[in-house]
Design a protein around this motif. Structure first.
Motif, PDB file in Angstrom:
ATOM      1  N   UNK A 137       0.858  -1.180   0.000  1.00 17.94           N
ATOM      2  CA  UNK A 137       0.000   0.000   0.000  1.00 17.94           C
ATOM      3  C   UNK A 137       0.896   1.232   0.000  1.00 17.94           C
ATOM      4  N   UNK A 138       0.792   2.042  -1.049  1.00 17.90           N
ATOM      5  CA  UNK A 138       1.589   3.261  -1.176  1.00 17.90           C
ATOM      6  C   UNK A 138       0.758   4.432  -0.671  1.00 17.90           C
ATOM      7  N   UNK A 139       1.246   5.113   0.352  1.00 18.75           N
ATOM      8  CA  UNK A 139       0.563   6.256   0.932  1.00 18.75           C
ATOM      9  C   UNK A 139       1.145   7.552   0.370  1.00 18.75           C
ATOM     10  N   UNK A 140       0.544   8.674   0.742  1.00 20.48           N
ATOM     11  CA  UNK A 140       0.930   9.955   0.142  1.00 20.48           C
ATOM     12  C   UNK A 140       2.265  10.458   0.672  1.00 20.48           C
ATOM     13  N   UNK A 141       2.631  10.111   1.919  1.00 26.56           N
ATOM     14  CA  UNK A 141       3.896  10.581   2.486  1.00 26.56           C
ATOM     15  C   UNK A 141       4.330   9.643   3.615  1.00 26.56           C
ATOM     16  N   UNK A 142       5.545   9.871   4.111  1.00 23.55           N
ATOM     17  CA  UNK A 142       6.092   9.041   5.185  1.00 23.55           C
ATOM     18  C   UNK A 142       5.317   9.235   6.485  1.00 23.55           C
ATOM     19  N   UNK A 143       4.813  10.440   6.694  1.00 21.81           N
ATOM     20  CA  UNK A 143       4.064  10.721   7.914  1.00 21.81           C
ATOM     21  C   UNK A 143       2.813   9.853   7.998  1.00 21.81           C
ATOM     22  N   UNK A 144       2.200   9.562   6.869  1.00 21.21           N
ATOM     23  CA  UNK A 144       1.000   8.726   6.855  1.00 21.21           C
ATOM     24  C   UNK A 144       1.327   7.296   7.290  1.00 21.21           C
ATOM     25  N   UNK A 145       2.512   6.805   6.910  1.00 20.20           N
ATOM     26  CA  UNK A 145       2.930   5.464   7.326  1.00 20.20           C
ATOM     27  C   UNK A 145       3.081   5.415   8.845  1.00 20.20           C
ATOM     28  N   UNK A 146       3.788   6.378   9.401  1.00 22.62           N
ATOM     29  CA  UNK A 146       3.969   6.427  10.852  1.00 22.62           C
ATOM     30  C   UNK A 146       2.631   6.574  11.572  1.00 22.62           C
ATOM     31  N   UNK A 147       1.751   7.407  11.027  1.00 16.24           N
ATOM     32  CA  UNK A 147       0.457   7.637  11.654  1.00 16.24           C
ATOM     33  C   UNK A 147      -0.406   6.377  11.646  1.00 16.24           C
ATOM     34  N   UNK A 148      -0.369   5.609  10.532  1.00 16.15           N
ATOM     35  CA  UNK A 148      -1.167   4.389  10.438  1.00 16.15           C
ATOM     36  C   UNK A 148      -0.703   3.357  11.466  1.00 16.15           C
ATOM     37  N   UNK A 149       0.615   3.136  11.565  1.00 14.96           N
ATOM     38  CA  UNK A 149       1.130   2.165  12.530  1.00 14.96           C
ATOM     39  C   UNK A 149       0.867   2.611  13.970  1.00 14.96           C
ATOM     40  N   UNK A 150       0.981   3.897  14.204  1.00 10.92           N
ATOM     41  CA  UNK A 150       0.727   4.420  15.551  1.00 10.92           C
ATOM     42  C   UNK A 150      -0.736   4.251  15.938  1.00 10.92           C
ATOM     43  N   UNK A 151      -1.637   4.476  14.983  1.00 11.10           N
ATOM     44  CA  UNK A 151      -3.071   4.313  15.251  1.00 11.10           C
ATOM     45  C   UNK A 151      -3.416   2.866  15.572  1.00 11.10           C
ATOM     46  N   UNK A 152      -2.797   1.931  14.865  1.00  8.41           N
ATOM     47  CA  UNK A 152      -3.055   0.507  15.130  1.00  8.41           C
ATOM     48  C   UNK A 152      -2.592   0.138  16.540  1.00  8.41           C
ATOM     49  N   UNK A 153      -1.444   0.649  16.928  1.00  7.13           N
ATOM     50  CA  UNK A 153      -0.958   0.356  18.286  1.00  7.13           C
ATOM     51  C   UNK A 153      -1.885   0.934  19.354  1.00  7.13           C
ATOM     52  N   UNK A 154      -2.439   2.119  19.087  1.00 10.09           N
ATOM     53  CA  UNK A 154      -3.380   2.722  20.030  1.00 10.09           C
ATOM     54  C   UNK A 154      -4.662   1.896  20.143  1.00 10.09           C
ATOM     55  N   UNK A 155      -5.120   1.340  19.010  1.00  9.81           N
ATOM     56  CA  UNK A 155      -6.328   0.523  19.048  1.00  9.81           C
ATOM     57  C   UNK A 155      -6.126  -0.727  19.893  1.00  9.81           C
ATOM     58  N   UNK A 156      -4.919  -1.274  19.883  1.00 13.67           N
ATOM     59  CA  UNK A 156      -4.645  -2.442  20.718  1.00 13.67           C
ATOM     60  C   UNK A 156      -4.725  -2.085  22.208  1.00 13.67           C
ATOM     61  N   UNK A 157      -4.356  -0.851  22.553  1.00 19.62           N
ATOM     62  CA  UNK A 157      -4.379  -0.442  23.956  1.00 19.62           C
ATOM     63  C   UNK A 157      -5.759   0.039  24.407  1.00 19.62           C
TER      64      UNK A 157
END
Length: 311
Positions: A137-157
């Motif tokens: 999955x190609x996102x618009x920028x590097x920040x979107x990649x970091x944001x997606x992974x961070x959001x998934x980790x938050x959902x686990x918590x």
């Protein structure tokens, strides 16, 4: 548990269907994309494992919309598409004319040749993936990649159990062809395309085929009288028009002999027994030289040691 090794775990909620009227969960595994051959978009891409079989670009846009907002997905490359990047499908052929042919057409005032797509009509309205396949999955920028992974980790918590994970297929209605009986009904119709469309595709395919055959014949004709670097002449279908020129064959043969001679000189005494025999020969030569020098010294001593008294 939010991670397994370098992969971040993303569960998806699968809504009930008529075929399986029970809610279920499908797990994706995400990590930053790091292929062996890097590309410009790697830093803003996610490598995803265990992609559902019914995946489309619209499905992933819906998932990432629920995670980081709309408009963040630029492209999605599935496993089967990546595998076919370097190889052209067997049903597709393109007519590509050489520069010489293009120049002839221009001199005659004809338009530049156009590539002809000779692919046959499709009989399925969408592709299904194999179980456990991968995607990028190609996102618009590097920040979107970091944001997606961070959001998934938050959902686990998160302590909330309801509506925690993205719903697979939410918002995809009308953006992807339907599955089930509708898919096979569409397949049945697409198996019998319009006669005019089918004839157009067949004509294009035959045009491409004839062009490729003519190009093969011209290439074979050029090779008939030209000896290769070893001095041999390629025998092609149809035989040779005439024998190769003797001077060309002799020149190639001389080059081959010179190359073999140079190779032998560079190789030298490659095998162990050759080195052993060479050392024996050198040792024998030294012994022979020593004996000759010894005899010469003895002769000089004998000549110098004679005493002749004065009279």
């Amino acid at each position: 548990m939010s991670k397994i090794g370098e992969y971040t775990i993303l569960p998806l909620s699968l809504p009930p269907t008529t075929a399986y009227p029970v809610p279920a969960t499908h797990t994706l595994y995400l990590r930053p994309h790091a292929p062996k051959i890097p590309t410009e978009s790697d830093s803003r891409s996610l490598f995803i494992v265990n992609v559902p079989v019914d995946s489309t670009i619209a499905h992933f846009k819906g998932v990432f919309k629920s995670l980081i907002g709309a408009g963040r997905v630029e492209d999605v490359r599935f496993e089967h598409e990546q595998r076919n990047v370097s190889s052209q499908p067997p049903t597709q052929a393109l007519v590509v004319m050489s520069k010489k042919e293009k120049n002839k057409k221009r001199k005659r005032g004809e338009e530049d040749p156009v590539e002809i797509d000779a692919s046959l009509p499709q009989i399925w309205d969408r592709d299904l993936l194999r179980s456990g396949s991968t995607a990028v999955v190609v996102l618009v920028d590097e920040k979107s990649v970091e944001s997606a992974l961070k959001t998934v980790r938050k959902l686990h918590k998160s302590k909330s159990k309801d509506d925690r994970w993205p719903v697979w297929g939410q918002g995809v209605e009308g953006k992807a062809p339907a599955l089930g009986s509708a898919r096979y009904l569409s397949h049945h119709k697409m198996r019998y395309p319009d006669t005019a469309i089918l004839q157009k595709n067949v004509d294009a395919f035959m045009t491409a085929w004839n062009h490729n055959e003519d190009e093969k014949a011209r290439s074979a004709k050029r090779q008939r009288n030209v000896p290769d670097e070893d001095g041999f002449v390629t025998v092609t279908k149809g035989g040779r028009i005439g024998p190769a020129r003797r001077d060309d064959v002799e020149r190639k043969q001389a080059e081959l002999e010179e190359r073999e001679k140079k190779k032998r000189e560079e190789l030298g005494d490659f095998y162990r027994f050759q080195m052993r025999e060479r050392r024996k020969a050198e040792q024998g030569e030294l012994v022979k030289q020593f004996e000759e020098d010894k005899k010469r010294v003895e002769a000089m001593k004998e000549k110098r040691g004679r005493f002749r008294p004065e009279r």
